[in-house]
Design a protein around this motif. Structure first.
Motif, PDB file in Angstrom:
ATOM      1  N   TYR A 152       8.093  -0.510   4.028  1.00  0.00           N
ATOM      2  CA  TYR A 152       7.028  -1.000   3.156  1.00  0.00           C
ATOM      3  C   TYR A 152       5.836  -1.360   4.038  1.00  0.00           C
ATOM      4  O   TYR A 152       5.974  -2.128   4.996  1.00  0.00           O
ATOM      5  CB  TYR A 152       7.470  -2.248   2.397  1.00  0.00           C
ATOM      6  N   GLN A 153       4.676  -0.828   3.693  1.00  0.00           N
ATOM      7  CA  GLN A 153       3.452  -1.166   4.431  1.00  0.00           C
ATOM      8  C   GLN A 153       2.559  -2.021   3.536  1.00  0.00           C
ATOM      9  O   GLN A 153       2.168  -1.603   2.443  1.00  0.00           O
ATOM     10  CB  GLN A 153       2.708   0.102   4.859  1.00  0.00           C
ATOM     11  N   GLU A 178       0.802  -1.213   0.000  1.00  0.00           N
ATOM     12  CA  GLU A 178       0.000   0.000   0.000  1.00  0.00           C
ATOM     13  C   GLU A 178       0.844   1.276   0.000  1.00  0.00           C
ATOM     14  O   GLU A 178       0.443   2.288  -0.561  1.00  0.00           O
ATOM     15  CB  GLU A 178      -0.918   0.024   1.232  1.00  0.00           C
ATOM     16  N   ARG A 179       1.993   1.197   0.623  1.00  0.00           N
ATOM     17  CA  ARG A 179       2.771   2.425   0.770  1.00  0.00           C
ATOM     18  C   ARG A 179       4.237   2.096   0.968  1.00  0.00           C
ATOM     19  O   ARG A 179       4.579   1.086   1.572  1.00  0.00           O
ATOM     20  CB  ARG A 179       2.247   3.219   1.962  1.00  0.00           C
ATOM     21  N   GLN A 180       5.088   2.943   0.432  1.00  0.00           N
ATOM     22  CA  GLN A 180       6.532   2.803   0.629  1.00  0.00           C
ATOM     23  C   GLN A 180       7.096   4.171   1.007  1.00  0.00           C
ATOM     24  O   GLN A 180       6.786   5.178   0.383  1.00  0.00           O
ATOM     25  CB  GLN A 180       7.212   2.285  -0.635  1.00  0.00           C
ATOM     26  N   GLN A 181       7.908   4.210   2.072  1.00  0.00           N
ATOM     27  CA  GLN A 181       8.494   5.457   2.549  1.00  0.00           C
ATOM     28  C   GLN A 181      10.003   5.305   2.713  1.00  0.00           C
ATOM     29  O   GLN A 181      10.500   4.197   2.958  1.00  0.00           O
ATOM     30  CB  GLN A 181       7.884   5.861   3.901  1.00  0.00           C
ATOM     31  N   GLN A 182      10.707   6.417   2.589  1.00  0.00           N
ATOM     32  CA  GLN A 182      12.154   6.432   2.806  1.00  0.00           C
ATOM     33  C   GLN A 182      12.478   7.431   3.904  1.00  0.00           C
ATOM     34  O   GLN A 182      11.907   8.514   3.976  1.00  0.00           O
ATOM     35  CB  GLN A 182      12.897   6.806   1.534  1.00  0.00           C
ATOM     36  N   PHE A 183      13.399   7.046   4.791  1.00  0.00           N
ATOM     37  CA  PHE A 183      13.811   7.897   5.903  1.00  0.00           C
ATOM     38  C   PHE A 183      15.325   8.045   5.872  1.00  0.00           C
ATOM     39  O   PHE A 183      16.050   7.074   5.627  1.00  0.00           O
ATOM     40  CB  PHE A 183      13.383   7.292   7.247  1.00  0.00           C
ATOM     41  N   SER A 184      15.765   9.251   6.152  1.00  0.00           N
ATOM     42  CA  SER A 184      17.206   9.537   6.222  1.00  0.00           C
ATOM     43  C   SER A 184      17.474  10.397   7.455  1.00  0.00           C
ATOM     44  O   SER A 184      16.572  11.087   7.943  1.00  0.00           O
ATOM     45  CB  SER A 184      17.671  10.266   4.956  1.00  0.00           C
ATOM     46  N   PRO A 185      18.732  10.394   7.969  1.00  0.00           N
ATOM     47  CA  PRO A 185      19.884   9.625   7.482  1.00  0.00           C
ATOM     48  C   PRO A 185      19.769   8.146   7.813  1.00  0.00           C
ATOM     49  O   PRO A 185      19.044   7.764   8.711  1.00  0.00           O
ATOM     50  CB  PRO A 185      21.048  10.261   8.231  1.00  0.00           C
TER      51      PRO A 185
END
Length: 514
Positions: free
Chosen positions: A504-505, A491-498
């Motif tokens: 992945y949801q 349903e959803r993909q997010q990226q976090f940094s650093p």
């Protein structure tokens, strides 16, 4: 009319000492808990939560360091809790104590030298940075400072022919060396350097010759007290030799690592402070402190050369934070350089410029956020995903499994509706093939049967998968494809940094059931 009298030299020295310690305290504790633990600090948190037996047998398999820091941290957390502030406060306290011992060590040569060296050490960016870490390196620096104080005090007492008790000096020397050996494996290089320096000095100088026998007794005592750890060290060394992430160093890397330890992160500053240290060696010899000059220079240079040599011919272990123990003798040499200046105003002005440069270097520690991994943001995402299920359950899969450590700390008590699981199994997993044999508890997913995990995922209304975009534990990032093949819908993909984290949801099959 009242006459204004200048403060006495003794008052000025004590005032300077107190101000330097207050500065060290402020730099090491201010804003230390503003960010969540990152991966390595997550290890420290997990280590300190283990049983006393596991601290000796399991923890060294997963976190390749001697167990003393974990023992002290466990006791520390019993008193102060396990918040980020509490976990890092131990390193901060060790950093302030190290500054105090550098001050005391310098005073064994000259009172003003102690102030210059202590001020330089208090604001060293590398020292301040690792005092903000829940890791053992500040304890290594403390051991190095105690070692310097003990040896310099012995030299002074022998040179002045005083009959006063030398127990404080011997105790500081022995405990400092043991603290280093029981906190970091590469402290062996410092112990070897100390032996190569002290025994020849005692044999060559008639004044120091009476120290030969007690020095030999102290060496035997340190060896006996360190021997219980040697079997564990050998097992860790075998793992490091088979596969480790540190590259084999060349001359460029030699300078690159040292510029962080003592050079404010700049090659130019590294050359400048290196030149100051060399001036300090010359000045100590001019003051009739040739033995002290040889000792301090050797405690800086020899551990670096030994570590570089071992890394070239055997196992790469040459790393900036493993060299943190050279900082106290280096600071003392820099302090000695400032005693060349006859004018106190000039020496204070030049030292002030150096301290200002150091202060500007450490400014990002307090102003640039986020610097560490964004676990609070990811934890908030998980809590929101679980809340959206309205009573359903969310399975959180994490690879490598060691990432569950800082994530669990960031989640704290906010785990309602969440089940956290590392892949292929919860940390630790010492029986499987590890990506890095030096840390045997975070296995690779290559060649493993993950069908039990996929079957488990079908019982949850939501499945969240967390990994890194450059994940070497699951080359090709095949886990999202396996979850999709098991009937879960992305349903959803997010990226976090650093940190290059990916979340992945998936909606699980259980979400469609009545």
């Amino acid at each position: 009319m009242f006459s204004r009298s200048s403060p006495s030299p003794r008052f000025a020295l004590w005032a300077g000492l107190i101000l330097i310690l207050m500065l060290a305290l402020l730099l090491r504790f201010y804003d230390s808990g503003s960010e969540a633990l990152w991966l390595d600090e997550g290890y420290s948190w997990w280590d300190a939560r283990q049983s006393w037996r596991h601290i000796w047998d399991m923890v060294p398999q997963c976190d390749p360091h001697p167990p003393l820091y974990v023992v002290v941290l466990k006791l520390w957390l019993m008193l102060f809790g396990d918040s980020s502030v509490a976990l890092r406060a131990l390193g901060g306290a060790a950093g302030v104590l190290a500054t105090a011992f550098v001050l005391l060590a310098g005073r064994e040569i000259q009172p003003r030298l102690g102030l210059w060296a202590g001020a330089f050490f208090a604001v060293m960016p590398f020292q301040v940075e690792f005092a903000h870490e829940a890791r053992p390196y500040s304890l290594v620096a403390l051991g190095g400072a105690m070692l310097c104080f003990g040896v310099l005090r012995l030299f002074r007492q022998v040179r002045e022919g005083r009959a006063e008790s030398r127990r404080v000096a011997w105790l500081s020397l022995i405990l400092g060396l043991l603290l280093m050996l029981w906190t970091n494996n590469t402290a062996i290089f410092t112990a070897l350097a100390l032996s190569l320096l002290l025994f020849p000095l005692c044999g060559r100088d008639p004044q120091l010759r009476p120290l030969w026998r007690p020095l030999l007794a102290a060496a035997v005592l340190v060896l006996l007290l360190w021997l219980p750890y040697v079997p564990t060290l050998l097992a860790q060394a075998q793992g490091v030799s088979s596969d480790f992430w540190i590259p084999r160093p060349d001359l460029w890397r030699l300078g690159n690592e040292l510029r962080f330890v003592v050079g404010l992160g700049s090659f130019l500053i590294l050359w400048l402070v290196g030149a100051l240290a060399l001036v300090g060696v010359v000045q100590l010899r001019r003051l009739g402190r040739g033995n002290e000059a040889v000792l301090l220079a050797g405690l800086v240079v020899l551990p670096v050369l030994i570590s570089f040599f071992v890394s070239r011919v055997a196992t790469p272990v040459f790393l900036a934070r493993a060299l943190i123990g050279i900082a106290p003798p280096f600071a003392l040499l820099v302090g000695a350089a400032f005693t060349v200046l006859v004018s106190r105003r000039l020496s204070v002005g030049l030292l002030g410029m150096l301290l200002l440069a150091q202060g500007l270097t450490i400014l990002p520690l307090y102003t640039r956020h986020p610097r560490k991994e964004p676990w609070p943001d990811m934890a908030a995402t998980l809590v929101a995903a679980a809340a959206a299920e309205n009573g359903g359950r969310t399975l959180v899969l994490v690879v490598p499994n060691e990432l569950t450590l800082p994530l669990a700390h960031a989640l704290g008590e906010h785990t309602a509706g969440l089940e956290l699981q590392g892949l292929p199994g919860n940390f630790p997993q010492p029986g499987l093939a590890a990506r890095y044999p030096s840390g045997k508890c975070a296995p690779s997913l290559e060649g493993l049967d993950l069908s039990p995990v996929l079957e488990k995922a079908r019982d949850f209304s939501r499945v969240v998968f967390i990994t890194r975009s450059n994940n070497v534990y699951d080359p090709g990032n095949r886990m999202p494809a396996l979850l999709a093949q098991a009937g879960l819908r992305l349903e959803r993909q997010q990226q976090f940094s650093p940190g290059f984290f990916l979340i992945y949801q998936f909606a699980g099959p259980a979400a469609a059931r009545p």
